[in-house]
Motif scaffolding. Structure first.
Motif, PDB file in Angstrom:
ATOM      1  N   CYS A   1     -11.479  40.388  73.288  1.00 15.19           N
ATOM      2  CA  CYS A   1     -11.406  41.510  74.244  1.00 15.19           C
ATOM      3  C   CYS A   1     -11.320  40.992  75.679  1.00 15.19           C
ATOM      4  N   SER A   2     -11.920  39.844  75.949  1.00 15.81           N
ATOM      5  CA  SER A   2     -11.828  39.251  77.288  1.00 15.81           C
ATOM      6  C   SER A   2     -10.420  38.723  77.526  1.00 15.81           C
ATOM      7  N   ARG A   3      -9.883  38.037  76.518  1.00 19.78           N
ATOM      8  CA  ARG A   3      -8.510  37.510  76.619  1.00 19.78           C
ATOM      9  C   ARG A   3      -7.515  38.635  76.880  1.00 19.78           C
ATOM     10  N   LYS A   4      -7.763  39.790  76.250  1.00 23.05           N
ATOM     11  CA  LYS A   4      -6.861  40.926  76.424  1.00 23.05           C
ATOM     12  C   LYS A   4      -7.151  41.701  77.728  1.00 23.05           C
ATOM     13  N   GLY A   5      -8.140  41.261  78.501  1.00 23.23           N
ATOM     14  CA  GLY A   5      -8.446  41.927  79.770  1.00 23.23           C
ATOM     15  C   GLY A   5      -9.172  43.251  79.618  1.00 23.23           C
ATOM     16  N   MET A   6      -9.753  43.495  78.427  1.00 24.88           N
ATOM     17  CA  MET A   6     -10.471  44.755  78.207  1.00 24.88           C
ATOM     18  C   MET A   6     -11.873  44.703  78.812  1.00 24.88           C
ATOM     19  N   ILE A   7     -12.459  43.528  78.773  1.00 23.51           N
ATOM     20  CA  ILE A   7     -13.787  43.298  79.357  1.00 23.51           C
ATOM     21  C   ILE A   7     -13.762  41.912  79.998  1.00 23.51           C
TER      22      ILE A   7
END
Lengths: 320, 320
Positions: B161-167
């Motif tokens: 989710c961090s890699r995807k920029g969600m968090i």
């Protein structure tokens, strides 16, 4: 013996089902060789009709459906997945099918209480980030795609359920499978089959990555042999991690195109258009291209001879 | 700035909330230091009333509840978990809270669309199996408990989710926290606090493991400092894996008991009854007891001086 194959109407699933029915029997979780009485092909579409094969059409993330299809199953081959490119583009879909689907399947099997064998098709996409030149059995998986993360989570759940005695799980990390017949799919690796298959059939193909890009490859027939081998090995041979990387071969796209020339001539080669796609390049570059698969080798998994042989076998089976 | 703390009524959660409110401000995901306007303590029970603290009582695996509590959150500290012993004894409970709970939380935060900072309390229980004498940042996590598997899956989801920029996620693997005040809990490591806390209070304690068993420990105050540090570091410092092992100290149970003698005398030591419990011994022996935490050290995380100091600080704060 009842065997369930998720993704059973797909290319690998179909070949796997044919392969096991040719053998006629498999070893169950008690180490007893038993005749295969029924194979359930679970998929979103009907599998081709065949003796002893029953199609179960539904969604692997539908837990009631899955609980129903695995009733009385002695073995499960879990191949169903949203492929890499699609799981990256549609996060929810990937999570639902690749994570929830695997979780629901394991849950259903556990409630059956028969400790079935479960062979899980994992992927080299569990590796990524800063990688050594050669990935070994000690390299830490650090997936850089949602697909890779979901496959790794599947491995972990399979391992834990095996440790708890709920199933007898075996996860094998498949290299990119080439040459796939049929049409391109949404996998980021789809081009690797396309740049051989399409030109040999007289059609144009696009190559979205640099020719120097190397990939870790396996033929369909080796993949089937290895999935069945993973199943047949006694549980004692799976001591330690329940997941391992399969033996593949490391081939550059340039070498793949050279093999295409040998199989189809310069005319075939000329049908491949180099059209760099940074998105695909980034995903494929993130996958490791060279492995030391000491553990799998020692366990008797097989490796293809070379890429030329893979292409020759493809031509022999599918023509041009 | 709105901060959500799951497990906010628990021991660590309470200390974390006090710690951040003492500071008064935190750095948001844009790198701006902002006053903390509200802390939401999410837990199964009410958190003690305090200025700027709001209790949200509910189940972290209830996605509607979680979606509601994280509305407008700038930062989340995700501490809520079913502890190791309980997750091992009740597989479904552990999966529901530790896996589904984390997944639901990340999903809710993503739907908020604010890219909040998320600090996830992971655990050294992600390591297990055949381990080197010293676990390094390169050691592959291979959890041998359902709790460890669930924490590792949480790390993976947080990373993706961090890699995807969600968090903007940060996962820290906490050592065993000692000395916890209060009562024993269902964690397999619960005894490590109990054999100090109870004897100092004049009560008997049971030690279920061999005195030669070594553990990787951290004081509550270092844990709080490190959770806040994980939050305060700029995202650029979290390049690479979004999870790391925190600096602890390696202490044998024998050394822990020696420290008890120095703090409470032989009378205190005599209150510890050695009662081997193979189940607890097996779980604790499966955890690594010594780490090289080069990455965390370089990032400025703190380490306790020694176990005697930890016990002395406990006595100072809680008396006997």
């Amino acid at each position: 013996m009842k065997v369930v194959v998720t993704g059973g109407a797909g290319f690998l699933g179909q070949r796997l089902i044919s392969g096991m029915l040719e053998r006629g029997e498999l070893t169950d979780s008690n180490g007893v060789r038993r005749a295969i009485s029924e194979v359930v092909a679970v998929d979103q579409v009907e599998a081709p009709a065949a003796p002893r094969v029953r199609s179960a059409v539904g969604d692997v993330s539908d837990s009631a459906f899955v609980a129903d299809v695995v009733k009385g199953a002695d073995s499960v081959f879990h191949l169903a997945a949203v492929v890499s490119g699609a799981a990256e583009a549609d996060f929810d879909l990937g999570m639902r099918v690749n994570l929830d689907g695997t979780r629901g399947l394991l849950d259903a099997l556990r409630r059956e209480g028969r400790t079935p064998k479960v062979v899980f098709a994992s992927s080299v996409a569990v590796f990524g980030g800063v990688l050594p030149d050669t990935v070994t059995d000690a390299t830490t998986p650090a997936p850089q795609s949602s697909y890779g993360v979901q496959k790794l989570i599947g491995e972990l759940l399979l391992g834990d359920c095996s440790r708890k005695g709920m199933i007898d799980g075996r996860a094998v990390r498949l290299p990119t499978i080439v040459v796939r017949p049929g049409k391109p799919n949404a996998a980021a690796s789809s081009f690797a089959s396309g740049i051989i298959r399409e030109p040999l059939a007289g059609m144009e193909a696009r190559c979205p990555v640099d020719p120097d890009t190397s990939m870790w490859l396996m033929s369909p027939s080796s993949a089937i042999a290895n999935l069945l081998h993973a199943h047949e090995l006694p549980a004692a041979r799976w001591k330690g991690p329940r997941a391992l990387s399969l033996p593949g071969i490391s081939v550059s796209v340039r070498e793949m195109l050279d093999a295409l020339v040998r199989a189809g001539g310069e005319a075939a080669r000329a049908r491949v258009k180099m059209q760099p796609d940074p998105r695909i390049q980034a995903i494929v570059m993130g996958w490791p291209a060279r492995f030391d698969t000491a553990r799998a080798d020692a366990m008797g998994f097989v490796r293809d001879a070379d890429f030329e042989t893979i292409v020759r076998d493809y031509v022999k089976e599918h023509g041009r």
